[in-house]
Design an enzyme around this catalytic site. Structure first.
Site, PDB file in Angstrom:
ATOM      1  N   ASP A 123      17.499  -1.977  -9.175  1.00  0.00           N
ATOM      2  CA  ASP A 123      18.794  -2.660  -9.073  1.00  0.00           C
ATOM      3  C   ASP A 123      18.627  -4.150  -9.362  1.00  0.00           C
ATOM      4  OD1 ASP A 123      17.505  -3.336  -6.771  1.00  0.00           O
ATOM      5  OD2 ASP A 123      19.116  -2.751  -5.406  1.00  0.00           O
ATOM      6  N   ASP A 167      16.899   3.201  -8.587  1.00  0.00           N
ATOM      7  CA  ASP A 167      17.359   2.636  -7.316  1.00  0.00           C
ATOM      8  C   ASP A 167      18.754   3.123  -6.979  1.00  0.00           C
ATOM      9  OD1 ASP A 167      15.424   1.033  -6.139  1.00  0.00           O
ATOM     10  OD2 ASP A 167      15.926  -0.731  -7.341  1.00  0.00           O
ATOM     11  N   GLU A 221       7.025  -4.688  -0.747  1.00  0.00           N
ATOM     12  CA  GLU A 221       7.379  -5.932  -1.441  1.00  0.00           C
ATOM     13  C   GLU A 221       7.126  -7.143  -0.551  1.00  0.00           C
ATOM     14  OE1 GLU A 221      11.113  -5.915  -3.523  1.00  0.00           O
ATOM     15  OE2 GLU A 221      11.011  -8.066  -3.943  1.00  0.00           O
TER      16      GLU A 221
HETATM   17  O1  KIV Z   1      14.917  -3.523  -8.241  1.00  0.00           O
HETATM   18  C1  KIV Z   1      13.711  -3.710  -8.479  1.00  0.00           C
HETATM   19  O2  KIV Z   1      13.326  -4.180  -9.550  1.00  0.00           O
HETATM   20  C2  KIV Z   1      12.752  -3.360  -7.439  1.00  0.00           C
HETATM   21  C3  KIV Z   1      11.329  -3.777  -7.642  1.00  0.00           C
HETATM   22  C4  KIV Z   1      11.179  -5.224  -7.498  1.00  0.00           C
HETATM   23  C5  KIV Z   1      10.392  -3.025  -6.781  1.00  0.00           C
HETATM   24  O3  KIV Z   1      13.109  -2.779  -6.469  1.00  0.00           O
END
Ligand code: KIV
Length: 271
Positions: free
Chosen positions: A51, A90, A189
């Site tokens: 996301d 996501d 993270e």
């Molecule tokens: O949305 C994203 O790019 C992420 C990564 C930073 C793990 O969740």
């Protein structure tokens, strides 16, 4: 022979085998057909349709505004480009928190309308019911702990998470819970490297770190950051592998000059 060089299609099972053998997992974000094809052909193991598209594709300040329809558009483009990598998508903010039925409906839309192989959700105990329900439909789930950008308004800043004992303890408990519930991997993270190491050693499922130290079972970066397209975002964990911003700027300036001077198109470039 290494697992990553012998598999034609990365599955959640392959990722577990890689962890067992101590083979690191390479994950990058991807949002569109053309770049995803390059990532897949270069051999990346997982493409995350993050996301973070909200930031790098749409220009929003946070990941909160992106919609399920937006994510489905990006994910379907990535899946069309991919033959080897596992594509994980996501679930965006507001599509799974506090309502496990809605979570399942969101995950089903992603699986049906994009052809992706798994979804990722941010959070631990608070979202466990959603994780359980999605898993009950046979949809693989990747967890995400530590800095969870969808909760930015709760945290207030993007600083390193779990630096105090209470938050570190909760993160460890959440990681155990996500594994016990059936997640196939967890993104960690922006947490201290020693906590990343502890969690990675404790779990049987792979961890994928972003600012979580070198002991994670794999690493992930946002493709626009690692290629140097974005310039303003420079956290310590980010290694830039290229300065595409400068390269693209140079190419575009040369094109503008050629158009203005009448040098483009030349005789060989017309019919
Ligand atoms: O949305 C994203 O790019 C992420 C990564 C930073 C793990 O969740």
């Amino acid at each position: 022979m290494s697992i990553h060089s012998s598999v034609r299609k990365v599955t959640t099972h392959v990722l577990h085998e890689m962890k067992l053998k101590g083979e690191k997992i390479a994950m990058l974000t991807g949002y569109d057909f053309s770049l995803a094809r390059i990532l897949d052909q270069a051999g990346v193991d997982i493409i995350l349709v993050g996301d973070s598209a909200s930031n790098v594709m749409a220009g929003y300040e946070t990941t909160l505004p992106i919609t399920l329809d937006n994510m489905i558009y990006h994910a379907a483009s990535v899946v069309r480009a991919t033959s080897r990598a596992l594509v994980v998508v996501d679930l965006p903010f507001g599509t799974y928190q506090g309502n496990s039925r809605e979570a399942l409906a969101s995950a089903i839309r992603i699986m049906k309308e994009t052809g992706a192989s798994a979804v990722k959700l941010e959070g631990g105990q608070e979202i466990i019911e959603s994780v359980e329900r999605i898993l009950s439909a046979g949809i693989p789930v990747m967890g995400h702990l530590g800095l969870t950008p969808q909760s930015i308004h709760k945290f207030g800043t993007y600083v390193v998470r779990a630096t105090d004992d209470d938050e570190a303890k909760k993160l460890v408990e959440d990681a155990k819970k996500l594994e016990a519930t059936g997640c196939f991997a967890i993104v960690l993270e922006k947490i201290p490297a020693n906590l990343g190491e502890k969690v990675s050693k404790m779990l049987r499922i792979p961890t994928i770190g972003i600012g979580a130290g070198s002991s994670a079972d794999g690493q992930v970066l946002v493709i626009h950051d690692m290629l140097g397209i974005t310039q303003e975002f420079s956290p310590r964990f980010l290694r830039r592998y290229h300065n595409l911003n400068a390269e693209i700027t140079g190419a575009v300036k040369a094109y503008i000059e050629d158009v203005r001077s009448g040098d483009f198109p030349n005789e060989r470039e017309q019919y």
